[in-house]
Design a protein around this motif. Structure first.
Motif, PDB file in Angstrom:
ATOM      1  N   GLN A 608       0.806  -1.217   0.000  1.00  0.00           N
ATOM      2  CA  GLN A 608       0.000   0.000   0.000  1.00  0.00           C
ATOM      3  C   GLN A 608       0.847   1.279   0.000  1.00  0.00           C
ATOM      4  O   GLN A 608       0.315   2.371  -0.213  1.00  0.00           O
ATOM      5  CB  GLN A 608      -0.921   0.008   1.222  1.00  0.00           C
ATOM      6  CG  GLN A 608      -0.212   0.150   2.552  1.00  0.00           C
ATOM      7  CD  GLN A 608      -1.191   0.112   3.725  1.00  0.00           C
ATOM      8  OE1 GLN A 608      -2.402   0.123   3.522  1.00  0.00           O
ATOM      9  NE2 GLN A 608      -0.670   0.088   4.939  1.00  0.00           N
ATOM     10  N   TRP A 609       2.158   1.126   0.218  1.00  0.00           N
ATOM     11  CA  TRP A 609       3.049   2.290   0.168  1.00  0.00           C
ATOM     12  C   TRP A 609       3.866   2.340  -1.126  1.00  0.00           C
ATOM     13  O   TRP A 609       4.677   3.254  -1.306  1.00  0.00           O
ATOM     14  CB  TRP A 609       4.005   2.280   1.369  1.00  0.00           C
ATOM     15  CG  TRP A 609       3.267   2.434   2.674  1.00  0.00           C
ATOM     16  CD1 TRP A 609       2.988   1.479   3.577  1.00  0.00           C
ATOM     17  CD2 TRP A 609       2.715   3.649   3.185  1.00  0.00           C
ATOM     18  NE1 TRP A 609       2.292   1.989   4.645  1.00  0.00           N
ATOM     19  CE2 TRP A 609       2.114   3.359   4.423  1.00  0.00           C
ATOM     20  CE3 TRP A 609       2.675   4.982   2.725  1.00  0.00           C
ATOM     21  CZ2 TRP A 609       1.477   4.299   5.199  1.00  0.00           C
ATOM     22  CZ3 TRP A 609       2.043   5.944   3.502  1.00  0.00           C
ATOM     23  CH2 TRP A 609       1.461   5.595   4.725  1.00  0.00           C
ATOM     24  N   MET A 610       3.647   1.394  -2.024  1.00  0.00           N
ATOM     25  CA  MET A 610       4.381   1.381  -3.299  1.00  0.00           C
ATOM     26  C   MET A 610       3.724   2.357  -4.287  1.00  0.00           C
ATOM     27  O   MET A 610       2.537   2.684  -4.166  1.00  0.00           O
ATOM     28  CB  MET A 610       4.404  -0.034  -3.878  1.00  0.00           C
ATOM     29  CG  MET A 610       5.111  -1.057  -2.989  1.00  0.00           C
ATOM     30  SD  MET A 610       6.859  -0.667  -2.741  1.00  0.00           S
ATOM     31  CE  MET A 610       7.510  -1.008  -4.376  1.00  0.00           C
ATOM     32  N   PRO A 611       4.473   2.809  -5.306  1.00  0.00           N
ATOM     33  CA  PRO A 611       3.930   3.808  -6.251  1.00  0.00           C
ATOM     34  C   PRO A 611       2.663   3.354  -6.959  1.00  0.00           C
ATOM     35  O   PRO A 611       1.746   4.160  -7.162  1.00  0.00           O
ATOM     36  CB  PRO A 611       5.078   4.009  -7.246  1.00  0.00           C
ATOM     37  CG  PRO A 611       6.309   3.626  -6.504  1.00  0.00           C
ATOM     38  CD  PRO A 611       5.898   2.526  -5.566  1.00  0.00           C
ATOM     39  N   MET A 612       2.602   2.094  -7.353  1.00  0.00           N
ATOM     40  CA  MET A 612       1.432   1.646  -8.107  1.00  0.00           C
ATOM     41  C   MET A 612       0.159   1.701  -7.267  1.00  0.00           C
ATOM     42  O   MET A 612      -0.926   1.914  -7.817  1.00  0.00           O
ATOM     43  CB  MET A 612       1.663   0.231  -8.658  1.00  0.00           C
ATOM     44  CG  MET A 612       0.568  -0.211  -9.628  1.00  0.00           C
ATOM     45  SD  MET A 612       0.926  -1.762 -10.471  1.00  0.00           S
ATOM     46  CE  MET A 612       2.218  -1.248 -11.600  1.00  0.00           C
ATOM     47  N   ALA A 613       0.235   1.489  -5.942  1.00  0.00           N
ATOM     48  CA  ALA A 613      -0.953   1.596  -5.089  1.00  0.00           C
ATOM     49  C   ALA A 613      -1.516   3.008  -5.157  1.00  0.00           C
ATOM     50  O   ALA A 613      -2.740   3.218  -5.228  1.00  0.00           O
ATOM     51  CB  ALA A 613      -0.609   1.221  -3.651  1.00  0.00           C
ATOM     52  N   HIS A 614      -0.646   4.030  -5.178  1.00  0.00           N
ATOM     53  CA  HIS A 614      -1.099   5.421  -5.245  1.00  0.00           C
ATOM     54  C   HIS A 614      -1.558   5.781  -6.653  1.00  0.00           C
ATOM     55  O   HIS A 614      -2.518   6.554  -6.811  1.00  0.00           O
ATOM     56  CB  HIS A 614       0.033   6.350  -4.801  1.00  0.00           C
ATOM     57  CG  HIS A 614       0.467   6.115  -3.389  1.00  0.00           C
ATOM     58  ND1 HIS A 614      -0.318   6.416  -2.306  1.00  0.00           N
ATOM     59  CD2 HIS A 614       1.624   5.596  -2.881  1.00  0.00           C
ATOM     60  CE1 HIS A 614       0.318   6.101  -1.192  1.00  0.00           C
ATOM     61  NE2 HIS A 614       1.509   5.593  -1.511  1.00  0.00           N
ATOM     62  N   SER A 615      -0.899   5.222  -7.673  1.00  0.00           N
ATOM     63  CA  SER A 615      -1.369   5.483  -9.032  1.00  0.00           C
ATOM     64  C   SER A 615      -2.750   4.881  -9.252  1.00  0.00           C
ATOM     65  O   SER A 615      -3.620   5.495  -9.891  1.00  0.00           O
ATOM     66  CB  SER A 615      -0.366   4.919 -10.045  1.00  0.00           C
ATOM     67  OG  SER A 615      -0.420   3.487 -10.079  1.00  0.00           O
ATOM     68  N   LEU A 616      -2.948   3.652  -8.736  1.00  0.00           N
ATOM     69  CA  LEU A 616      -4.259   3.002  -8.850  1.00  0.00           C
ATOM     70  C   LEU A 616      -5.332   3.838  -8.167  1.00  0.00           C
ATOM     71  O   LEU A 616      -6.407   4.081  -8.731  1.00  0.00           O
ATOM     72  CB  LEU A 616      -4.187   1.600  -8.229  1.00  0.00           C
ATOM     73  CG  LEU A 616      -5.502   0.814  -8.163  1.00  0.00           C
ATOM     74  CD1 LEU A 616      -5.964   0.446  -9.566  1.00  0.00           C
ATOM     75  CD2 LEU A 616      -5.329  -0.447  -7.314  1.00  0.00           C
ATOM     76  N   LYS A 617      -5.049   4.323  -6.955  1.00  0.00           N
ATOM     77  CA  LYS A 617      -6.034   5.099  -6.213  1.00  0.00           C
ATOM     78  C   LYS A 617      -6.320   6.439  -6.893  1.00  0.00           C
ATOM     79  O   LYS A 617      -7.487   6.869  -6.976  1.00  0.00           O
ATOM     80  CB  LYS A 617      -5.508   5.329  -4.789  1.00  0.00           C
ATOM     81  CG  LYS A 617      -6.502   5.990  -3.864  1.00  0.00           C
ATOM     82  CD  LYS A 617      -7.714   5.107  -3.632  1.00  0.00           C
ATOM     83  CE  LYS A 617      -8.681   5.759  -2.661  1.00  0.00           C
ATOM     84  NZ  LYS A 617      -9.924   4.977  -2.485  1.00  0.00           N
TER      85      LYS A 617
END
Length: 667
Positions: A608-617
C-alpha cells in the motif's frame, strides 16, 4: 543547456537509425498495446454471458400436489429457454458430462428426478427442499465456472420466488377460511371464558364451603376428642352394666323362685285369714253373749245393791260390784274391739285376696321380668363386646377425623390456588377471545393479489445504492490496467532508450540526469497522451474530469519513469530486473484485482506504500469516484516518489560523474 542538447541529440540519433525509429515508435505505443488489449478483452465480459455455453439435464419425473399434477422440472426448463443470461443447451446427461469434460460446456445444470416430488412437500410436517445440481470444471476455466454459478444462482432465486408465489397464492386463498375459523374459535373461547367465570364463582363458593368444613371439622375434632376421653368411663360403665345385668338376671331368677314360695304362703295366709275371720265372727257372737251376761250381772248387782243396801256397804260386795262394773266395761271394750277386729279380719281377708290376686299378676310379670333380665344380661354381654369393637373403630375414626381436620387446611390452600389459577385462566381466556376476534377481523381483511403474493414470495428486496458509477467491468479495471501499461512503458523505455552511463566524460552528473529525465519524460508524456486519447475516444471511458484524467495519467507515467530511471542509474542492468520484480510485487499487492485485505497481510501492508498503489487510487478517483481531495493526496504521494527517486538518481549520477568534463558538446 547541455542536458537539453543531449536530449535532442539522443532522440535524433535514434530517429535517424532505422531500427531505432522502429524501437522508438514501439516504445511510444507499448502502453497503448498493454492497456488497449487488456481493456478490449475485459471491457464488458458480463454483457456477453449469452455466449457462455451451459448444459441443462432435466430428469424430473413430476409429482402430485393437492390432487393436481405438477411438472416443476418442465416449468424450470421453460423458464430457462426464455432466459438469455447464458447459452443454455438442453441435452442428455451423457452428452452433458462428456461436453463438460471436453470443455464444450462450462457447467452442467441437472434437475434431479425428485425435484417436483420434493417441491410438493412444502406443506408437510417435514418438508424436503428441492435441489438443483450444478457441476463445473474449474480446471478448464475457473472464471467461467464462477460466472456460470453466479448466473444459475440468480435463476434459481427467480424459480424459487415463482414457486413461493404459487404457494403464497394458495395460502392466501385459505385466509378467508382461516378468518371464519378464527371467528368461531373466538366465539368458542368466549364461551370458555364464561365457563371459566362460572367455575371461578363455583370455586369461590367451594372455598367458602371448605372454610365452613374446616370449622366443622375443628368442632368435630374437639367433640371427637371429648368423646374419646369419655369412652373410657363409658367402657367401664358398659362392663359394670354387663355385671349388673348378669346379677339382675340371677336375682330375678331367685326372686321368681321366692315369689312362688310367697305365693304358696299367701294362699295359706288367705286360708288362715278366712278361718280367723270365721272364728272371729263366732267369737264376736260369744262376746256379744258374754257382754249381755255381764250387763245382766251388773244389772242384778245394782238391783241387789238397791234392795240390799247393807249388802252394798260390805267390802266384798263392793269389790264384787266394782269387778262386775269393770267386767262390764271390759266386755264392752272387748266387744267393741272384737267388732273392729271382725271388721279388720274381713278387710284382711279381702286384702289377702287382693294380695293373692296381685301376687298372681306379679308372679306373671316377674316371670316376664326374669326373662327380660336374662335377655338384658345377654344383650349387655353383646353390647360390651360390640362396645369393645366400637372402641377400636372409634379410635381409628378419631385418628381419621384428626387427619381429615389437618387435611382441610391444604385442601383450602389448594382451593385458593385453583381459584387464583382460574382467575388467571379467565384473564387468559378473555385475552384469547379478544385476540382471536382481532385476528379474525384482520385476517378477513386480507385479499389475494399479485402484489401481495409478490411481497410474500420476496419480502425483502435489496436496494443497491452506489456512491460512484462504474458502467462496465472495463471501466472498473481501467485504473489497474493503465497503471500496468504506464509501468511497462517505463520498463521498455529503460531497455530501448540510452539511459546508461556515457563512455565519454563530456557532462557532469546533473547534466546527465537532465538528459535522461528529458528522454523518459518525453516518451512518458507522449505515451500518456496517446493512451488517454484512445481510451476516451475508442473505448468511451467515462471519467469525472478529462483534464484531471490526462494530468493524473501524466503524473503517474512520469513517476514510474523516474522510479525506473533511478533503479537503472543506481544498479545499472540489475536495476532493470529490479524494476520487473517491483512490477510483479506491486501487481500482487496494490489491490487492483482483489482488495488488499484479501491478500497476505504483511505484503499488503508493504504494497500500500508502493507507487502503483497510489497510481491506482489516483486513477480510481479521477475516473469513477471524483473525490478531489483524495486525488490531491494521492498525486502528492506520487510527486513525493518522483522527487525522492529523482534525488536518489541525481546523487548516484553525481557519484558516477565525479570528473569535471573537459569537452564541449557540439551544437
Amino acid at each position: 543547456m547541455k542536458g537539453l542538447q543531449l536530449i535532442k541529440r539522443d532522440l535524433m540519433a535514434m530517429w535517424k537509425h532505422p531500427h531505432g525509429r522502429i524501437a522508438l515508435i514501439f516504445l511510444i505505443i507499448v502502453p497503448l498495446i498493454y492497456a488497449g488489449f487488456f481493456l478490449a478483452g475485459y471491457w464488458n465480459p458480463y454483457g456477453k454471458l449469452d455466449n457462455l455455453p451451459v448444459a441443462v439435464v432435466n430428469q424430473d419425473k413430476g409429482s402430485m400436489m393437492d390432487g393436481e399434477r405438477i411438472e416443476a422440472g418442465k416449468e424450470f426448463v421453460k423458464e430457462l429457454k426464455g432466459n438469455q443470461e447464458l447459452d443454455f443447451h438442453f441435452i442428455s446427461e451423457e452428452k452433458a458430462d462428456k461436453g463438460l469434460k471436453n470443455g464444450d460446456y462450462y457447467m452442467v445444470l441437472t434437475i434431479p428426478k425428485d425435484f417436483s416430488k420434493n417441491i410438493s412437500t412444502l406443506m408437510d410436517d417435514q418438508p424436503i427442499p428441492a435441489k438443483l445440481i450444478s457441476k463445473t470444471n474449474p480446471g478448464e476455466n475457473f472464471v467461467a465456472s464462477q460466472i456460470s454459478s453466479t448466473a444459475v444462482e440468480k435463476i434459481n432465486e427467480k424459480i424459487s420466488k415463482s414457486i413461493t408465489k404459487t404457494y403464497a397464492d394458495g395460502v392466501f386463498t385459505k385466509f378467508s377460511e382461516l378468518a371464519t375459523g378464527l371467528e368461531n374459535a373466538g366465539n368458542g373461547s368466549n364461551e370458555v371464558y364464561q365457563g371459566i367465570n362460572d367455575a371461578n364463582h363455583a370455586m369461590a363458593k367451594l372455598g367458602d364451603g371448605y372454610s365452613e368444613l374446616n370449622q366443622g371439622m375443628n368442632q368435630l375434632t374437639a367433640g371427637s376428642n371429648k368423646l374419646l376421653h369419655g369412652k373410657e368411663a363409658l367402657s367401664s360403665g358398659a362392663a359394670n352394666l354387663e355385671k349388673g345385668s348378669l346379677s339382675l338376671s340371677q336375682g330375678m331368677g331367685k326372686l321368681s323362685a321366692g315369689l312362688d314360695t310367697i305365693k304358696t304362703g299367701g294362699e295359706q295366709v288367705t286360708i288362715g285369714i278366712k278361718q280367723w275371720s270365721s272364728g272371729n265372727e263366732k267369737l264376736l257372737q260369744e262376746q256379744t253373749k258374754a257382754n249381755e251376761s255381764v250387763k245382766l250381772l251388773q244389772d242384778q248387782m245394782n238391783a241387789y245393791s238397791k234392795s240390799h243396801p247393807e249388802a252394798g256397804e260390805e267390802p266384798e260386795f263392793q269389790k264384787l260390784q266394782e269387778t262386775a262394773n269393770g267386767l262390764a266395761k271390759a266386755t264392752e271394750q272387748l266387744q267393741a274391739g272384737q267388732t273392729q277386729l271382725a271388721q279388720g279380719a274381713q278387710k284382711a281377708a279381702a286384702g289377702q285376696e287382693s294380695i293373692e290376686s296381685g301376687l298372681g299378676e306379679f308372679s306373671d310379670k316377674l316371670d316376664e321380668a326374669a326373662a327380660g333380665a336374662k335377655d338384658l344380661a345377654a344383650g349387655t354381654v353383646t353390647f360390651n363386646e360390640g362396645f369393645e369393637a366400637w372402641d377400636n373403630g372409634y379410635t381409628s375414626l378419631n385418628n381419621a377425623i384428626n387427619k381429615a381436620a389437618s387435611g382441610t387446611k391444604p385442601l383450602k390452600e389448594g382451593t385458593e390456588k385453583i381459584n387464583d389459577g382460574l382467575e388467571q385462566l379467565s384473564d387468559g381466556a378473555h385475552t384469547l377471545s379478544s385476540k382471536l376476534k382481532d385476528a379474525a377481523d384482520k385476517t378477513s381483511g386480507i385479499s389475494n393479489s399479485d402484489s401481495l403474493t409478490d411481497m410474500f414470495s420476496e419480502p425483502v428486496v435489496l436496494e443497491q445504492i452506489s456512491l460512484s458509477n462504474v458502467p462496465n467491468y472495463g471501466s472498473g479495471i481501467a485504473p489497474y490496467f493503465l497503471s500496468l501499461a504506464f509501468y511497462v512503458g517505463g520498463i521498455m523505455a529503460s531497455n530501448i532508450l540510452p539511459l546508461g552511463r556515457r563512455k565519454e566524460r563530456i557532462v557532469n552528473g546533473t547534466h546527465h540526469l537532465i538528459n535522461k529525465l528529458g528522454l523518459v519524460y518525453t516518451i512518458g508524456i507522449i505515451q500518456a497522451i496517446i493512451v488517454d486519447s484512445i481510451v476516451l475516444s475508442v473505448f468511451n471511458l467515462e471519467v469525472a474530469s478529462i483534464p484531471l484524467f490526462v494530468f493524473s495519467s501524466i503524473v503517474v507515467s512520469l513517476t514510474f519513469m523516474t522510479f525506473i530511471l533511478m533503479l537503472v542509474t543506481v544498479f545499472g542492468i540489475v536495476g532493470k530486473f529490479l524494476a520487473v520484480t517491483f512490477l510483479v510485487f506491486q501487481l500482487a499487492t496494490c489491490g487492483g484485482t482483489f482488495p488488499m485485505e484479501l491478500g497476505t497481510p504483511l505484503l499488503s501492508k508493504i504494497g500500500q506504500w508502493m507507487p502503483m498503489a497510489h497510481s491506482l487510487k489516483s486513477l480510481q478517483e479521477v475516473i469513477s469516484l471524483g473525490n478531489w481531495h483524495e486525488l490531491q493526496t494521492q498525486l502528492l504521494f506520487l510527486v513525493l516518489y518522483l522527487v525522492a527517486a529523482g534525488i536518489i538518481a541525481w546523487v548516484a549520477s553525481h557519484m558516477q560523474h565525479r570528473e569535471t568534463p573537459v569537452q564541449h558538446v557540439p551544437s
